[in-house]
Design an enzyme around this catalytic site. Sequence first.
Site, mmCIF file in Angstrom:
data_model
loop_
_atom_site.group_PDB
_atom_site.id
_atom_site.type_symbol
_atom_site.label_atom_id
_atom_site.label_comp_id
_atom_site.label_asym_id
_atom_site.label_seq_id
_atom_site.Cartn_x
_atom_site.Cartn_y
_atom_site.Cartn_z
ATOM 1 N N LYS A 132 -21.402 -4.075 -5.713
ATOM 2 C CA LYS A 132 -20.947 -5.728 -6.107
ATOM 3 C C LYS A 132 -21.921 -6.310 -7.503
ATOM 4 C CE LYS A 132 -24.205 -5.886 -3.266
ATOM 5 N NZ LYS A 132 -25.257 -5.603 -1.879
ATOM 6 N N VAL A 158 -18.328 -6.594 0.041
ATOM 7 C CA VAL A 158 -19.153 -7.802 0.066
ATOM 8 C C VAL A 158 -19.412 -7.751 1.792
ATOM 9 C CG1 VAL A 158 -18.029 -9.662 -0.343
ATOM 10 C CG2 VAL A 158 -17.972 -8.083 -2.001
ATOM 11 N N GLY A 190 -20.562 -6.183 3.537
ATOM 12 C CA GLY A 190 -20.667 -4.863 4.783
ATOM 13 C C GLY A 190 -19.948 -4.108 5.376
ATOM 14 N N ILE A 250 -17.651 -6.073 7.095
ATOM 15 C CA ILE A 250 -16.154 -7.737 7.917
ATOM 16 C C ILE A 250 -15.102 -6.803 6.601
ATOM 17 C CG2 ILE A 250 -15.727 -10.169 7.240
ATOM 18 C CD1 ILE A 250 -18.504 -10.877 7.779
ATOM 19 N N GLY A 268 -33.604 -1.307 5.370
ATOM 20 C CA GLY A 268 -32.077 -0.831 4.644
ATOM 21 C C GLY A 268 -31.505 -2.361 4.113
ATOM 22 N N GLU A 296 -31.455 -5.311 -1.407
ATOM 23 C CA GLU A 296 -31.494 -4.788 -2.777
ATOM 24 C C GLU A 296 -32.533 -3.868 -3.637
ATOM 25 O OE1 GLU A 296 -28.463 -4.207 -3.648
ATOM 26 O OE2 GLU A 296 -27.678 -5.186 -1.759
ATOM 27 N N ASP A 313 -27.497 -11.798 -5.643
ATOM 28 C CA ASP A 313 -25.830 -10.827 -4.936
ATOM 29 C C ASP A 313 -24.736 -11.864 -4.591
ATOM 30 O OD1 ASP A 313 -26.145 -8.199 -3.130
ATOM 31 O OD2 ASP A 313 -26.021 -9.318 -1.444
ATOM 32 N N LYS A 352 -21.305 -11.319 -4.647
ATOM 33 C CA LYS A 352 -20.478 -11.331 -3.627
ATOM 34 C C LYS A 352 -19.356 -12.664 -3.721
ATOM 35 C CE LYS A 352 -23.813 -8.883 -0.730
ATOM 36 N NZ LYS A 352 -24.423 -8.914 0.085
ATOM 37 N N GLY A 379 -26.424 -2.792 5.903
ATOM 38 C CA GLY A 379 -27.066 -1.398 7.044
ATOM 39 C C GLY A 379 -26.721 -0.122 6.400
HETATM 40 P P1 NDP Z 1 -30.139 3.505 -1.805
HETATM 41 O O1 NDP Z 1 -31.517 3.182 -3.081
HETATM 42 O O2 NDP Z 1 -30.494 3.463 -0.334
HETATM 43 O O3 NDP Z 1 -29.021 4.649 -1.947
HETATM 44 C C1 NDP Z 1 -28.961 5.269 -3.786
HETATM 45 C C2 NDP Z 1 -28.479 6.630 -3.177
HETATM 46 O O4 NDP Z 1 -28.163 6.702 -5.359
HETATM 47 C C3 NDP Z 1 -29.637 7.617 -3.476
HETATM 48 O O5 NDP Z 1 -29.198 8.116 -2.133
HETATM 49 C C4 NDP Z 1 -30.833 7.999 -4.991
HETATM 50 O O6 NDP Z 1 -30.982 9.402 -4.404
HETATM 51 C C5 NDP Z 1 -28.829 8.287 -5.583
HETATM 52 N N1 NDP Z 1 -28.943 7.877 -6.625
HETATM 53 C C6 NDP Z 1 -29.852 7.329 -7.757
HETATM 54 N N2 NDP Z 1 -29.752 7.397 -9.099
HETATM 55 C C7 NDP Z 1 -29.023 9.220 -8.797
HETATM 56 C C8 NDP Z 1 -28.706 9.979 -9.721
HETATM 57 N N3 NDP Z 1 -29.324 9.673 -11.062
HETATM 58 N N4 NDP Z 1 -27.946 10.900 -9.673
HETATM 59 C C9 NDP Z 1 -27.276 11.018 -8.644
HETATM 60 N N5 NDP Z 1 -27.976 9.768 -7.331
HETATM 61 C C10 NDP Z 1 -28.833 8.975 -7.693
HETATM 62 O O7 NDP Z 1 -29.290 2.541 -1.739
HETATM 63 P P2 NDP Z 1 -28.338 1.462 -1.336
HETATM 64 O O8 NDP Z 1 -27.989 3.228 -0.549
HETATM 65 O O9 NDP Z 1 -28.843 0.510 -0.181
HETATM 66 O O10 NDP Z 1 -26.576 1.421 -2.380
HETATM 67 C C11 NDP Z 1 -26.169 1.918 -2.796
HETATM 68 C C12 NDP Z 1 -24.693 1.090 -3.107
HETATM 69 O O11 NDP Z 1 -24.944 0.185 -1.816
HETATM 70 C C13 NDP Z 1 -25.500 -0.409 -4.039
HETATM 71 O O12 NDP Z 1 -24.433 -0.929 -4.661
HETATM 72 C C14 NDP Z 1 -25.963 -1.516 -2.902
HETATM 73 O O13 NDP Z 1 -25.455 -2.870 -3.803
HETATM 74 C C15 NDP Z 1 -24.521 -1.200 -1.953
HETATM 75 N N6 NDP Z 1 -24.877 -1.272 -0.785
HETATM 76 C C16 NDP Z 1 -25.944 -2.295 0.169
HETATM 77 C C17 NDP Z 1 -26.126 -2.547 1.463
HETATM 78 C C18 NDP Z 1 -27.188 -2.121 2.472
HETATM 79 O O14 NDP Z 1 -26.784 -1.745 3.119
HETATM 80 N N7 NDP Z 1 -27.683 -1.040 2.014
HETATM 81 C C19 NDP Z 1 -24.357 -2.878 1.967
HETATM 82 C C20 NDP Z 1 -23.160 -3.214 0.775
HETATM 83 C C21 NDP Z 1 -23.600 -2.494 -0.173
HETATM 84 P P3 NDP Z 1 -31.954 9.853 -2.933
HETATM 85 O O15 NDP Z 1 -31.710 9.625 -2.354
HETATM 86 O O16 NDP Z 1 -32.522 10.909 -5.006
HETATM 87 O O17 NDP Z 1 -32.886 8.429 -4.053
HETATM 88 N N1 HSE Z 2 -29.012 -6.403 0.282
HETATM 89 C C1 HSE Z 2 -27.143 -7.002 0.648
HETATM 90 C C2 HSE Z 2 -27.753 -7.792 1.723
HETATM 91 C C3 HSE Z 2 -26.975 -5.536 1.319
HETATM 92 O O1 HSE Z 2 -28.898 -8.379 2.466
HETATM 93 O O2 HSE Z 2 -26.655 -8.491 1.790
HETATM 94 C C4 HSE Z 2 -25.458 -5.419 1.572
HETATM 95 O O3 HSE Z 2 -24.694 -6.459 0.577
#
Ligand code: NDP
Ligand code: HSE
Length: 434
Positions: free
Chosen positions: A105, A132, A134, A136, A187, A190, A201, A205, A304
């Site tokens: 986002k 936006v 998760g 929903i 988890g 951000e 954040d 959204k 999550g």
């Molecule tokens: P994480 O930090 O858990 O995961 C990020 C991933 O990206 C990791 O696997 C990391 O690798 C990988 N990564 C980082 N840099 C590189 C690179 N240069 N090349 C390849 N891979 C790379 O983040 P989230 O999963 O929490 O979030 C991901 C996205 O989803 C974000 O945009 C976030 O805003 C969005 N989001 C997150 C939510 C949540 O609940 N967490 C909900 C909704 C959206 P490694 O595993 O080796 O560190």
């Molecule tokens: N950090 C975000 C939140 C993740 O707490 O809503 C989901 O977008």
Amino acid sequence: MQQLNLGMIGGGTVGSGVFHALQRNGALLAARIGVQINVRKVAVKAFDEPRPYTIPRKRMTTDWTEVVNDPQVQIVTELVGGTGLAKTMILAALQRGKPVITANKALLSQHGEELFAAARKSGANLYYEASVCGGIPIIKALREGFVGNRINALYGIVNGTCNYILTRMKREGADFDVVLKDAQAQGYAETPPDLDIDGHDAEHKTGILASLAHGFWVKPGQIYVEGIRHLSTLDIQYAEQLGYTIKLLGMVKRTGRAPEIQVSVYPTLVPNTHVLANVNDVFNAVFVRGDVVGDTLFYGRGAGKDATASAVLSDLADAALDLKQASQLRVPPFVACERNGRVVPRDEIVSRYFVRLSVVDKPGVLAKVSAILGQAKIGIASVIQPEGHKGVSVPLILMLHAAPNGAVARALGKIGKLPVVKAKPVMIRVENFD
Ligand code: NDP
Ligand code: HSE
């Protein structure tokens, strides 16, 4: 059955959640859409980072370009985050004609127009349901379900971390920093969590929802934002005594001068009788008022690994079906259909207010305060001075009638300088959902 290969960039909270969900429900998805989706590669930053679900080493690479350049990869997910390299990753995949699914986002909010233009040019779609709220399906609801409505108002609890913190502060009187650490451990937050607690954040959204609902791109800087860092358990308790719950609300409202809209994110007193006051923990909810449909409500887990994976799977199904039928989605991801759209400047945003002052306990204080408000043409709806306080200052709570943000900020600036006022006034907006 038709087979499609997925290339994933990012295998962290969301990425590994998607990998796991595909293992669990890939056959079900295939039965429903007639396409078997195979994960071909997952790019990560480092192989041995801890992740919520295991991804076999043989599927992983640390070179994301291997994913987008692999001719066998037909769909790409960007689940990395950030606004720098993630943008390069998405553009690289789109340039190769590969549809991209993102949960990012922050990136979309800032560069949405450019990314959707690149998608149109490439003929490949950009899907963003997970960006936006998760799990929903609010993007799909606005884009497809309400395609025949003008969206008169939208109110959203769109940040799971903030809602989790506010819920526990209210329920247990818990300490802000302790609950934040808990949200990080689960988890939800951000990296860095300032994006959550300072309201950005939710700003991202809310901007995406406003853009989608109103047909012009609303950029982050146009949105009035306040986070929850300054909120105290004291204000949460006073709000409760008055019949309100404090929520971080993203709001998008059409003004009487359409196509003008008011877009904001700030902590808000929500009447306890309103359904949004009862959305707790990491749950999100979006209340949408369409001119044809009337009031609707969407509720679910806003963050999550699993909830977000569910949204990615929905996009994956759409992307697979679009590829299978060589079509674009029925309603495009974003259409710039409003040329004259305008976002109301922050000083003109109108709302009602809860104000808490710390004042000396002497006669005449209220007269001084109300004189300043009167000069600014701001009406007082009620005044409460909770009893039982002793010391140099006592609390004085004012509920103000609707007034423009700028006028209230200026008046409170003057009130804060009165010698009888002993601390910076606290101001929280009140919403009645009229
Ligand atoms: P994480 O930090 O858990 O995961 C990020 C991933 O990206 C990791 O696997 C990391 O690798 C990988 N990564 C980082 N840099 C590189 C690179 N240069 N090349 C390849 N891979 C790379 O983040 P989230 O999963 O929490 O979030 C991901 C996205 O989803 C974000 O945009 C976030 O805003 C969005 N989001 C997150 C939510 C949540 O609940 N967490 C909900 C909704 C959206 P490694 O595993 O080796 O560190
Ligand atoms: N950090 C975000 C939140 C993740 O707490 O809503 C989901 O977008």
